[in-house]
Design a protein around this motif. Structure first.
Motif, PDB file in Angstrom:
ATOM      1  N   LEU A 165      43.852  30.611  87.201  1.00  0.00           N
ATOM      2  CA  LEU A 165      43.493  29.201  87.208  1.00  0.00           C
ATOM      3  C   LEU A 165      43.663  28.604  88.595  1.00  0.00           C
ATOM      4  CD1 LEU A 165      45.498  28.069  84.029  1.00  0.00           C
ATOM      5  CD2 LEU A 165      43.231  29.133  84.131  1.00  0.00           C
ATOM      6  N   ARG A 166      42.957  27.522  88.852  1.00  0.00           N
ATOM      7  CA  ARG A 166      43.208  26.744  90.056  1.00  0.00           C
ATOM      8  C   ARG A 166      44.475  25.920  89.853  1.00  0.00           C
ATOM      9  NH1 ARG A 166      37.016  24.680  90.085  1.00  0.00           N
ATOM     10  NH2 ARG A 166      37.483  24.842  87.853  1.00  0.00           N
ATOM     11  N   ALA A 167      45.313  25.870  90.888  1.00  0.00           N
ATOM     12  CA  ALA A 167      46.547  25.085  90.814  1.00  0.00           C
ATOM     13  C   ALA A 167      46.230  23.605  91.018  1.00  0.00           C
ATOM     14  CB  ALA A 167      47.547  25.578  91.858  1.00  0.00           C
ATOM     15  N   ASP A 168      47.244  22.775  90.793  1.00  0.00           N
ATOM     16  CA  ASP A 168      47.051  21.329  90.928  1.00  0.00           C
ATOM     17  C   ASP A 168      47.417  20.833  92.327  1.00  0.00           C
ATOM     18  OD1 ASP A 168      49.789  21.589  90.943  1.00  0.00           O
ATOM     19  OD2 ASP A 168      50.147  20.388  89.138  1.00  0.00           O
ATOM     20  N   SER A 169      47.430  21.748  93.322  1.00  0.00           N
ATOM     21  CA  SER A 169      47.899  21.391  94.664  1.00  0.00           C
ATOM     22  C   SER A 169      46.798  20.889  95.583  1.00  0.00           C
ATOM     23  CB  SER A 169      48.574  22.617  95.307  1.00  0.00           C
ATOM     24  OG  SER A 169      47.697  23.720  95.325  1.00  0.00           O
ATOM     25  N   GLY A 170      45.557  20.818  95.087  1.00  0.00           N
ATOM     26  CA  GLY A 170      44.489  20.296  95.932  1.00  0.00           C
ATOM     27  C   GLY A 170      43.179  21.018  95.696  1.00  0.00           C
ATOM     28  N   PRO A 171      42.177  20.723  96.529  1.00  0.00           N
ATOM     29  CA  PRO A 171      40.851  21.328  96.366  1.00  0.00           C
ATOM     30  C   PRO A 171      40.908  22.849  96.430  1.00  0.00           C
ATOM     31  CG  PRO A 171      40.792  19.512  97.944  1.00  0.00           C
ATOM     32  CD  PRO A 171      42.237  19.783  97.662  1.00  0.00           C
ATOM     33  N   ALA A 172      39.988  23.478  95.720  1.00  0.00           N
ATOM     34  CA  ALA A 172      39.930  24.935  95.685  1.00  0.00           C
ATOM     35  C   ALA A 172      38.480  25.390  95.734  1.00  0.00           C
ATOM     36  CB  ALA A 172      40.611  25.467  94.427  1.00  0.00           C
ATOM     37  N   GLU A 173      38.251  26.532  96.361  1.00  0.00           N
ATOM     38  CA  GLU A 173      36.937  27.151  96.394  1.00  0.00           C
ATOM     39  C   GLU A 173      37.006  28.469  95.635  1.00  0.00           C
ATOM     40  OE1 GLU A 173      35.402  27.584 100.301  1.00  0.00           O
ATOM     41  OE2 GLU A 173      35.615  25.452 100.814  1.00  0.00           O
ATOM     42  N   LEU A 174      35.960  28.767  94.868  1.00  0.00           N
ATOM     43  CA  LEU A 174      35.934  29.967  94.046  1.00  0.00           C
ATOM     44  C   LEU A 174      34.700  30.803  94.346  1.00  0.00           C
ATOM     45  CD1 LEU A 174      36.947  28.644  90.498  1.00  0.00           C
ATOM     46  CD2 LEU A 174      38.113  30.477  91.741  1.00  0.00           C
ATOM     47  N   ALA A 175      34.900  32.123  94.329  1.00  0.00           N
ATOM     48  CA  ALA A 175      33.801  33.070  94.290  1.00  0.00           C
ATOM     49  C   ALA A 175      34.062  33.992  93.108  1.00  0.00           C
ATOM     50  CB  ALA A 175      33.709  33.863  95.594  1.00  0.00           C
ATOM     51  N   PHE A 176      33.008  34.567  92.561  1.00  0.00           N
ATOM     52  CA  PHE A 176      33.126  35.327  91.319  1.00  0.00           C
ATOM     53  C   PHE A 176      32.674  36.766  91.523  1.00  0.00           C
ATOM     54  CE2 PHE A 176      32.928  30.916  90.266  1.00  0.00           C
ATOM     55  CZ  PHE A 176      33.783  30.755  89.184  1.00  0.00           C
ATOM     56  N   GLY A 177      33.188  37.642  90.646  1.00  0.00           N
ATOM     57  CA  GLY A 177      32.774  39.032  90.666  1.00  0.00           C
ATOM     58  C   GLY A 177      31.624  39.266  89.720  1.00  0.00           C
ATOM     59  N   ASP A 178      31.155  40.521  89.681  1.00  0.00           N
ATOM     60  CA  ASP A 178      30.046  40.820  88.788  1.00  0.00           C
ATOM     61  C   ASP A 178      30.469  40.817  87.325  1.00  0.00           C
ATOM     62  OD1 ASP A 178      31.571  43.072  88.874  1.00  0.00           O
ATOM     63  OD2 ASP A 178      29.997  44.402  89.626  1.00  0.00           O
ATOM     64  N   ASN A 179      31.779  40.645  87.072  1.00  0.00           N
ATOM     65  CA  ASN A 179      32.265  40.463  85.703  1.00  0.00           C
ATOM     66  C   ASN A 179      32.267  38.990  85.301  1.00  0.00           C
ATOM     67  OD1 ASN A 179      34.306  39.548  87.317  1.00  0.00           O
ATOM     68  ND2 ASN A 179      35.863  40.972  86.571  1.00  0.00           N
ATOM     69  N   ARG A 180      31.790  38.127  86.226  1.00  0.00           N
ATOM     70  CA  ARG A 180      31.686  36.683  86.006  1.00  0.00           C
ATOM     71  C   ARG A 180      33.061  36.009  85.908  1.00  0.00           C
ATOM     72  NH1 ARG A 180      26.675  35.021  85.149  1.00  0.00           N
ATOM     73  NH2 ARG A 180      27.344  33.062  84.194  1.00  0.00           N
ATOM     74  N   LEU A 181      34.076  36.687  86.403  1.00  0.00           N
ATOM     75  CA  LEU A 181      35.435  36.136  86.477  1.00  0.00           C
ATOM     76  C   LEU A 181      35.776  35.883  87.942  1.00  0.00           C
ATOM     77  CD1 LEU A 181      37.153  38.505  83.902  1.00  0.00           C
ATOM     78  CD2 LEU A 181      36.725  36.044  83.596  1.00  0.00           C
ATOM     79  N   PRO A 182      36.752  34.994  88.217  1.00  0.00           N
ATOM     80  CA  PRO A 182      37.100  34.723  89.610  1.00  0.00           C
ATOM     81  C   PRO A 182      37.425  35.999  90.377  1.00  0.00           C
ATOM     82  CG  PRO A 182      38.120  33.096  88.184  1.00  0.00           C
ATOM     83  CD  PRO A 182      37.504  34.131  87.282  1.00  0.00           C
ATOM     84  N   SER A 183      36.873  36.102  91.563  1.00  0.00           N
ATOM     85  CA  SER A 183      37.132  37.228  92.449  1.00  0.00           C
ATOM     86  C   SER A 183      37.931  36.772  93.669  1.00  0.00           C
ATOM     87  CB  SER A 183      35.806  37.854  92.897  1.00  0.00           C
ATOM     88  OG  SER A 183      36.010  38.863  93.843  1.00  0.00           O
ATOM     89  N   LEU A 184      37.648  35.561  94.136  1.00  0.00           N
ATOM     90  CA  LEU A 184      38.333  35.025  95.309  1.00  0.00           C
ATOM     91  C   LEU A 184      38.562  33.528  95.117  1.00  0.00           C
ATOM     92  CD1 LEU A 184      39.211  36.344  98.037  1.00  0.00           C
ATOM     93  CD2 LEU A 184      37.239  35.209  99.056  1.00  0.00           C
ATOM     94  N   LEU A 185      39.799  33.117  95.316  1.00  0.00           N
ATOM     95  CA  LEU A 185      40.186  31.710  95.203  1.00  0.00           C
ATOM     96  C   LEU A 185      40.854  31.307  96.512  1.00  0.00           C
ATOM     97  CD1 LEU A 185      40.957  29.036  93.713  1.00  0.00           C
ATOM     98  CD2 LEU A 185      42.938  30.270  92.797  1.00  0.00           C
ATOM     99  N   THR A 186      40.368  30.243  97.121  1.00  0.00           N
ATOM    100  CA  THR A 186      40.970  29.711  98.341  1.00  0.00           C
ATOM    101  C   THR A 186      41.538  28.336  98.035  1.00  0.00           C
ATOM    102  OG1 THR A 186      39.339  30.891  99.672  1.00  0.00           O
ATOM    103  CG2 THR A 186      40.588  29.154 100.760  1.00  0.00           C
ATOM    104  N   GLN A 187      42.856  28.185  98.244  1.00  0.00           N
ATOM    105  CA  GLN A 187      43.514  26.923  97.906  1.00  0.00           C
ATOM    106  C   GLN A 187      44.838  26.799  98.655  1.00  0.00           C
ATOM    107  OE1 GLN A 187      44.590  26.360  93.710  1.00  0.00           O
ATOM    108  NE2 GLN A 187      44.245  24.161  93.911  1.00  0.00           N
TER     109      GLN A 187
END
Length: 201
Positions: A138-160
């Motif tokens: 999940l994205r934390a509540d600490s501020g904006p986050a950017e997401l990229a996904f894998g071919d499984n359609r689940l988060p692959s990379l989260l920047t926060q």
């Protein structure tokens, strides 16, 4: 020789995970972001769980690795780290009222901030507040986050919050799926989690 074998047994899972192939990175479109929002709603109140696995921490020069058990009961937590080879075994527990670190030389340490307490005692930079959300994918509540996904359609990379969280593997048999291999980095700091068992309560 036995000590050498124990050391290899401790670090091998993390080394293998580090060599695992990267998932495809897909920029979050409306459909992927909507699916992630649905996952986050389904897991929003998941705050009673226990997970076990292996943890590796590095500041670019020094670090440590070992087994851990993390129990979350609402806002209260208990994190037990076991590293018999290096001797850095400890227990971190607490909640809104503060944190207690036990098991290290110098006796128990208390503080209002668990992250600051770990930094002071061990020199480890671990984003404990955000990690509580990140281990659930999940994205934390600490501020904006950017997401990229894998071919499984689940988060692959989260920047926060200045950290990059790389999700290397998921337990897709669960609904919603939960991460099992997580690499978080904010140079020069690295935190690697290999989760072996999840228990939601």
């Amino acid at each position: 020789m036995r000590r050498h074998h124990r050391f290899l047994a401790a670090v091998l899972p993390l080394l293998l995970a580090a060599c695992a192939p990267q998932l495809v990175r897909i920029k979050g479109d409306a459909g992927l972001l909507a699916a992630q929002a649905a996952r986050e709603r389904a897991l929003a109140h998941t705050d009673h769980w226990t997970l076990e696995g292996r943890l590796g921490v590095s500041d670019g020069r020094d670090g440590g690795s070992g087994g851990f058990t993390w129990t979350q009961d609402g806002d209260d937590y208990r994190f037990v780290f076991r590293a018999p080879i290096t001797g850095r075994s400890f227990e971190l527990s607490g909640g809104p009222a503060g944190a207690l670190l036990q098991g290290l030389d110098g006796g128990p340490l208390r503080g209002t901030d668990a992250e600051a307490l770990m930094r002071r005692a061990l020199g480890w930079e671990v984003p404990l507040h955000d990690l509580r959300a990140w281990v659930l994918g999940l994205r934390a509540d600490s501020g904006p986050a950017e997401l990229a996904f894998g071919d499984n359609r689940l988060p692959s990379l989260l920047t926060q919050d200045g950290w990059t969280v790389d999700y290397r593997a998921w337990d897709a048999a669960r609904q919603p799926p939960l991460p099992t291999t997580i690499f978080a980095s904010r140079p020069p700091y690295k935190v690697r989690l290999s989760i072996e068992t999840w228990s939601l309560r």
